[in-house]
Structures are given as structure tokens and as C-alpha cells.
Design a protein around this motif. Structure first.
Motif, mmCIF file in Angstrom:
data_model
loop_
_atom_site.group_PDB
_atom_site.id
_atom_site.type_symbol
_atom_site.label_atom_id
_atom_site.label_comp_id
_atom_site.label_asym_id
_atom_site.label_seq_id
_atom_site.Cartn_x
_atom_site.Cartn_y
_atom_site.Cartn_z
ATOM 1 N N SER A 63 0.801 -1.227 0.000
ATOM 2 C CA SER A 63 0.000 0.000 0.000
ATOM 3 C C SER A 63 0.834 1.279 0.000
ATOM 4 O O SER A 63 0.384 2.305 -0.493
ATOM 5 C CB SER A 63 -0.956 -0.013 1.191
ATOM 6 N N GLY A 64 2.041 1.246 0.545
ATOM 7 C CA GLY A 64 2.920 2.418 0.505
ATOM 8 C C GLY A 64 2.301 3.638 1.138
ATOM 9 O O GLY A 64 2.022 3.674 2.319
ATOM 10 N N MET A 65 2.009 4.635 0.311
ATOM 11 C CA MET A 65 1.377 5.860 0.810
ATOM 12 C C MET A 65 -0.150 5.778 0.753
ATOM 13 O O MET A 65 -0.838 6.749 1.018
ATOM 14 C CB MET A 65 1.888 7.073 0.035
ATOM 15 N N GLY A 66 -0.673 4.595 0.379
ATOM 16 C CA GLY A 66 -2.121 4.408 0.382
ATOM 17 C C GLY A 66 -2.763 4.378 -0.987
ATOM 18 O O GLY A 66 -3.978 4.468 -1.103
ATOM 19 N N ILE A 67 -1.964 4.225 -2.024
ATOM 20 C CA ILE A 67 -2.477 4.201 -3.394
ATOM 21 C C ILE A 67 -2.440 2.758 -3.892
ATOM 22 O O ILE A 67 -1.389 2.122 -3.787
ATOM 23 C CB ILE A 67 -1.630 5.108 -4.313
ATOM 24 N N PRO A 68 -3.525 2.237 -4.408
ATOM 25 C CA PRO A 68 -4.817 2.853 -4.677
ATOM 26 C C PRO A 68 -5.845 2.707 -3.558
ATOM 27 O O PRO A 68 -6.953 3.232 -3.645
ATOM 28 C CB PRO A 68 -5.300 2.108 -5.928
ATOM 29 N N GLY A 69 -5.500 2.005 -2.473
ATOM 30 C CA GLY A 69 -6.475 1.647 -1.453
ATOM 31 C C GLY A 69 -7.217 2.779 -0.781
ATOM 32 O O GLY A 69 -8.446 2.726 -0.653
ATOM 33 N N ILE A 70 -6.512 3.806 -0.329
ATOM 34 C CA ILE A 70 -7.173 4.881 0.428
ATOM 35 C C ILE A 70 -8.233 5.599 -0.416
ATOM 36 O O ILE A 70 -9.380 5.730 0.035
ATOM 37 C CB ILE A 70 -6.142 5.875 1.015
ATOM 38 N N PRO A 71 -7.933 6.082 -1.631
ATOM 39 C CA PRO A 71 -9.000 6.718 -2.410
ATOM 40 C C PRO A 71 -10.185 5.785 -2.680
ATOM 41 O O PRO A 71 -11.346 6.229 -2.650
ATOM 42 C CB PRO A 71 -8.302 7.133 -3.711
ATOM 43 N N ILE A 72 -9.925 4.500 -2.921
ATOM 44 C CA ILE A 72 -11.027 3.559 -3.146
ATOM 45 C C ILE A 72 -11.889 3.460 -1.894
ATOM 46 O O ILE A 72 -13.123 3.495 -1.964
ATOM 47 C CB ILE A 72 -10.496 2.178 -3.577
#
Length: 192
Positions: A63-72
Motif C-alpha cells: 500500500s505504501g502511501m495508500g495508493i490505490p487503497g485509500i481513495p477507493i
């Protein structure tokens, strides 16, 4: 592309502010302008939303900085997130964002191969490894019928694994076009 309403827009703006605020300390991105970050990362992540179920568990590998999970997770409120990032400082950043935005998500600071079955409905990842290796990682955690929605390189050929079937391959996006491969998990080869 998901219709970005005021709630989604405000939450994505708050997320981008946090990424840019912590970027130098955690080496998250070289981008310094919010509009450029939205264009390069948030909008392409939101373009994956049409393949998300209304409810279920979303696994974001690397996930790293949250891409793509956080926006989804911001846009798809019925989803519960499982964010896996082996770098502890980045995992702490993800926990901070999850708390700040009140997202329904768990964060693990380990390699995905070290985790027991996470029972997920959708797997996503960005720039982790080639699709075949990624699908093998997802198989350990996927429920029967789960999807893997993978942004891939333009020259990427579909992966060939017995448990995964390519459902669709297309290009999505607006300012930043990306090729996406969508796979369906056909079997469960473990005790559930």
C-alpha cells in the motif's frame, strides 16, 4: 470513473494534505503540488471503483502511501480495507490516515506472504510486481469469486494462473490513462 461528490472530494483533499505533509520524512512522493498528486495518483485510483463490490473486503498489497487503497475506501464506503505495507513507518502513516479519515480499515506492517488468509473480495496493488506474482500473492487471501483489479504496464500480457481467469482488460482514466486487467478467482485451494 466514480462520480466524485463533495464528501469524496473533501476526504481525498484531506488525504492528499497528509501525504504531502509527511512526504519528506517518509519519502512518500516527489510531487509537491496537490493538483499534481490528485492527477497522478488519486484520479487513477478512483478510476478502479467501477470494479468494486458494494460491500466486502479490499486488500491493497504494498500500500505504501495508500495508493490505490485509500481513495477507493474513501469513495466505496461499503468496503472494509486491508492495507498491507511492510515498511513500518509507512504502515504507521497509513494507520494515521485511517484514523484521521475514519476509514474502515486494518493496516499490517508485514509482507503479505507472512499473513494468514485475510478472506478478501477484491485485491488491488500498484507497481508491486508483475501480475502473475501478484495474483499468486492474492490467491492466499481471496474468497471464491474474488476479483483482482490491477493497473498494469501498457505492454503487460495477461497472467496465466490456473486459479485466476482474466475477465476484462481495458484502459481507464482521464488525464492519466492506465491499462487495467481484471481477474476473477475461480477456486479456493486452502481450508476456510
Amino acid at each position: 470513473m466514480v462520480d466524485v461528490d463533495a464528501r469524496v472530494g473533501a476526504a481525498c483533499d484531506a488525504y492528499v494534505r497528509e501525504v504531502l505533509r509527511f512526504s519528506a520524512a517518509l519519502n512518500l512522493t516527489s510531487i509537491k503540488e496537490p493538483a499534481a498528486f490528485h492527477r497522478r495518483f488519486v484520479t487513477p485510483s478512483l478510476a478502479l471503483c467501477p470494479w468494486m463490490p458494494e460491500q466486502g473486503r479490499l486488500l491493497d498489497i504494498g500500500s505504501g502511501m495508500g495508493i490505490p487503497g485509500i481513495p477507493i475506501l474513501i469513495a466505496c464506503t461499503g468496503m472494509q480495507g486491508v492495507l498491507v505495507e511492510r515498511r513500518k513507518k509507512r504502515a504507521e502513516f497509513l494507520r494515521h490516515v485511517v484514523r484521521l479519515l475514519r476509514l474502515d480499515a486494518e493496516v499490517y506492517d508485514r509482507d503479505v506472504e507472512q499473513l494468514g488468509c485475510l478472506h478478501v473480495n477484491v485485491c488491488v496493488a500498484r507497481a508491486v510486481t508483475h501480475p502473475e506474482a501478484l495474483l499468486a500473492m492474492c490467491a492466499t487471501h481471496a474468497n471464491a469469486g474474488a476479483r483482482a483489479v490491477l493497473p498494469v504496464a501498457d505492454d503487460s500480457v495477461p497472467a496465466s494462473l490456473p486459479a485466476w481467469r482474466l475477465e476484462e482488460e481495458c484502459r481507464v482514466g482521464e488525464d492519466v490513462m492506465q491499462k487495467v486487467q481484471i481477474y476473477r478467482y475461480a477456486e479456493v485451494s486452502r481450508e476456510t
